[in-house]
Design a protein around this motif. Sequence first.
Motif, PDB file in Angstrom:
ATOM      1  N   VAL A  69       1.049  -1.315  -0.704  1.00 12.60           N
ATOM      2  CA  VAL A  69      -0.072  -0.171  -0.134  1.00 12.60           C
ATOM      3  C   VAL A  69       0.691   1.510  -0.069  1.00 12.60           C
ATOM      4  N   VAL A  70       0.871   1.983  -0.953  1.00 11.51           N
ATOM      5  CA  VAL A  70       1.967   3.546  -1.393  1.00 11.51           C
ATOM      6  C   VAL A  70       0.624   4.662  -0.569  1.00 11.51           C
ATOM      7  N   VAL A  71       1.298   5.321   0.314  1.00  9.59           N
ATOM      8  CA  VAL A  71       0.726   6.358   0.737  1.00  9.59           C
ATOM      9  C   VAL A  71       1.068   7.536  -1.121  1.00  9.59           C
ATOM     10  N   GLY A  72      -0.261   8.401  -1.158  1.00  9.57           N
ATOM     11  CA  GLY A  72      -0.167   9.511  -1.538  1.00  9.57           C
ATOM     12  C   GLY A  72      -0.751   8.675  -3.410  1.00  9.57           C
ATOM     13  N   VAL A  73      -0.821   6.950  -3.446  1.00 14.41           N
ATOM     14  CA  VAL A  73      -0.722   7.077  -4.603  1.00 14.41           C
ATOM     15  C   VAL A  73      -2.092   5.558  -4.755  1.00 14.41           C
ATOM     16  N   ASP A  74      -2.430   4.735  -3.996  1.00 11.55           N
ATOM     17  CA  ASP A  74      -3.688   3.789  -4.002  1.00 11.55           C
ATOM     18  C   ASP A  74      -4.643   4.439  -3.045  1.00 11.55           C
ATOM     19  N   THR A  75      -6.149   4.054  -3.762  1.00 17.92           N
ATOM     20  CA  THR A  75      -7.206   4.494  -4.065  1.00 17.92           C
ATOM     21  C   THR A  75      -7.772   3.473  -2.581  1.00 17.92           C
ATOM     22  N   ARG A  76      -9.568   3.570  -2.155  1.00 16.90           N
ATOM     23  CA  ARG A  76     -10.397   2.671  -1.202  1.00 16.90           C
ATOM     24  C   ARG A  76     -10.087   1.519  -2.551  1.00 16.90           C
ATOM     25  N   ASP A  77     -10.139   1.348  -3.315  1.00 17.31           N
ATOM     26  CA  ASP A  77      -9.838   0.082  -4.341  1.00 17.31           C
ATOM     27  C   ASP A  77      -9.085  -0.881  -4.213  1.00 17.31           C
ATOM     28  N   SER A  78      -8.522   0.284  -4.698  1.00 17.17           N
ATOM     29  CA  SER A  78      -6.792  -0.808  -4.560  1.00 17.17           C
ATOM     30  C   SER A  78      -6.015  -1.488  -3.465  1.00 17.17           C
ATOM     31  N   VAL A  79      -6.774   0.122  -2.605  1.00 20.14           N
ATOM     32  CA  VAL A  79      -6.337  -1.012  -0.916  1.00 20.14           C
ATOM     33  C   VAL A  79      -7.069  -2.464   0.062  1.00 20.14           C
ATOM     34  N   THR A  80      -8.634  -2.180  -0.768  1.00 18.66           N
ATOM     35  CA  THR A  80      -9.247  -3.365  -0.990  1.00 18.66           C
ATOM     36  C   THR A  80      -8.775  -4.664  -1.903  1.00 18.66           C
ATOM     37  N   GLU A  81      -8.630  -4.286  -2.565  1.00 19.43           N
ATOM     38  CA  GLU A  81      -7.920  -5.504  -3.547  1.00 19.43           C
ATOM     39  C   GLU A  81      -6.852  -5.892  -3.298  1.00 19.43           C
TER      40      GLU A  81
ATOM     41  N   ILE B  21      -4.738  -6.059  -0.147  1.00 14.02           N
ATOM     42  CA  ILE B  21      -5.136  -6.511   1.141  1.00 14.02           C
ATOM     43  C   ILE B  21      -6.359  -7.114   1.897  1.00 14.02           C
ATOM     44  N   GLY B  22      -8.040  -6.567   1.051  1.00 11.01           N
ATOM     45  CA  GLY B  22      -9.294  -7.532   1.442  1.00 11.01           C
ATOM     46  C   GLY B  22     -10.255  -5.903   2.174  1.00 11.01           C
ATOM     47  N   ALA B  23     -11.184  -6.517   2.241  1.00 12.31           N
ATOM     48  CA  ALA B  23     -11.996  -5.683   3.026  1.00 12.31           C
ATOM     49  C   ALA B  23     -12.019  -5.931   4.686  1.00 12.31           C
ATOM     50  N   PRO B  24     -11.799  -4.065   4.897  1.00 15.83           N
ATOM     51  CA  PRO B  24     -11.383  -3.512   6.737  1.00 15.83           C
ATOM     52  C   PRO B  24     -12.403  -4.733   7.478  1.00 15.83           C
ATOM     53  N   SER B  25     -12.593  -4.981   8.877  1.00 12.46           N
ATOM     54  CA  SER B  25     -13.383  -5.549   9.271  1.00 12.46           C
ATOM     55  C   SER B  25     -14.783  -3.662   9.529  1.00 12.46           C
ATOM     56  N   SER B  26     -13.896  -2.965   9.495  1.00 13.67           N
ATOM     57  CA  SER B  26     -14.610  -1.583   9.623  1.00 13.67           C
ATOM     58  C   SER B  26     -14.429  -0.211   9.283  1.00 13.67           C
TER      59      SER B  26
ATOM     60  N   TYR C  68     -10.156  -0.203   9.018  1.00 10.79           N
ATOM     61  CA  TYR C  68      -9.499  -0.393  10.283  1.00 10.79           C
ATOM     62  C   TYR C  68      -9.919  -1.983   9.960  1.00 10.79           C
ATOM     63  N   TYR C  69      -8.209  -2.472   9.853  1.00  6.36           N
ATOM     64  CA  TYR C  69      -8.490  -4.271  10.113  1.00  6.36           C
ATOM     65  C   TYR C  69      -8.180  -4.255  11.678  1.00  6.36           C
ATOM     66  N   ILE C  70      -8.967  -5.289  12.376  1.00  2.00           N
ATOM     67  CA  ILE C  70      -8.144  -5.916  13.929  1.00  2.00           C
ATOM     68  C   ILE C  70      -8.737  -7.563  14.142  1.00  2.00           C
ATOM     69  N   ALA C  71      -7.362  -7.544  15.021  1.00  2.00           N
ATOM     70  CA  ALA C  71      -7.357  -8.709  15.105  1.00  2.00           C
ATOM     71  C   ALA C  71      -7.490  -9.050  16.815  1.00  2.00           C
ATOM     72  N   THR C  72      -7.476  -9.561  17.392  1.00  2.00           N
ATOM     73  CA  THR C  72      -7.488  -9.614  19.151  1.00  2.00           C
ATOM     74  C   THR C  72      -7.448 -11.378  19.196  1.00  2.00           C
ATOM     75  N   GLN C  73      -6.552 -11.643  19.934  1.00  2.00           N
ATOM     76  CA  GLN C  73      -6.473 -13.092  20.949  1.00  2.00           C
ATOM     77  C   GLN C  73      -7.080 -13.470  21.782  1.00  2.00           C
ATOM     78  N   LEU C  74      -7.639 -13.981  22.291  1.00  2.00           N
ATOM     79  CA  LEU C  74      -9.119 -14.173  23.536  1.00  2.00           C
ATOM     80  C   LEU C  74      -7.897 -15.276  24.265  1.00  2.00           C
ATOM     81  N   ARG C  75      -7.684 -15.302  25.471  1.00  2.00           N
ATOM     82  CA  ARG C  75      -7.387 -16.812  26.076  1.00  2.00           C
ATOM     83  C   ARG C  75      -8.411 -16.994  27.253  1.00  2.00           C
ATOM     84  N   HIS C  76      -8.875 -18.573  27.099  1.00  2.00           N
ATOM     85  CA  HIS C  76     -10.249 -18.761  27.769  1.00  2.00           C
ATOM     86  C   HIS C  76      -9.024 -19.557  28.720  1.00  2.00           C
TER      87      HIS C  76
END
Length: 155
Positions: A46-58, A60-65, A75-83
């Motif tokens: 992902v290049v700052v100043g060059v890429d657009t919303r569509d190119s980012v989605t293509e 690295i994938g759709a965002p979490s939110s 925003y891409y969010i990952a959480t690891q939970l311990r049970h």
Amino acid sequence: MLAMTDWLKTGTKIVVLVGAGVALAGCAAQYRNHGYVPTEEELAEVVVGVDTRDSVTETIGAPSSSGVLDESGYYYIATQLRHYGPSQPKPVSRELVAISFDQSGVVSGVERFGLENGNVIPLERRVTSSGIQDKTFLRQLLGSIGNISPGGLVE
């Protein structure tokens, strides 16, 4: 008759030992992962100043939110939970990648944050510099954590 009682005692011991082993195995910590954060190699594409919303989605994938206010970012969010046993699951690690866009939909910044001991830690930051200081929704949300005083609630 004596052989039968010895067999029952041995059988009872085996059942008790197996039951204890199963109970101990049930108390072992189990980890579950939720969400998705792109790898550093994917973010390097992902290049700052060059890429657009569509190119980012293509790339690295759709965002979490995405941004609540005027679609300001992804925003891409990952959480690891311990049970552990019967206790509540607890977050062990949390990572957030924020990709912000300008008004024309071009990437203006890529930031990676971690959550260590309740404090937001910037792990990596690639942002275009501008004279304008804007506070994104995410910054406002994360910046308000811990800023509530009991005196402010009483007023």
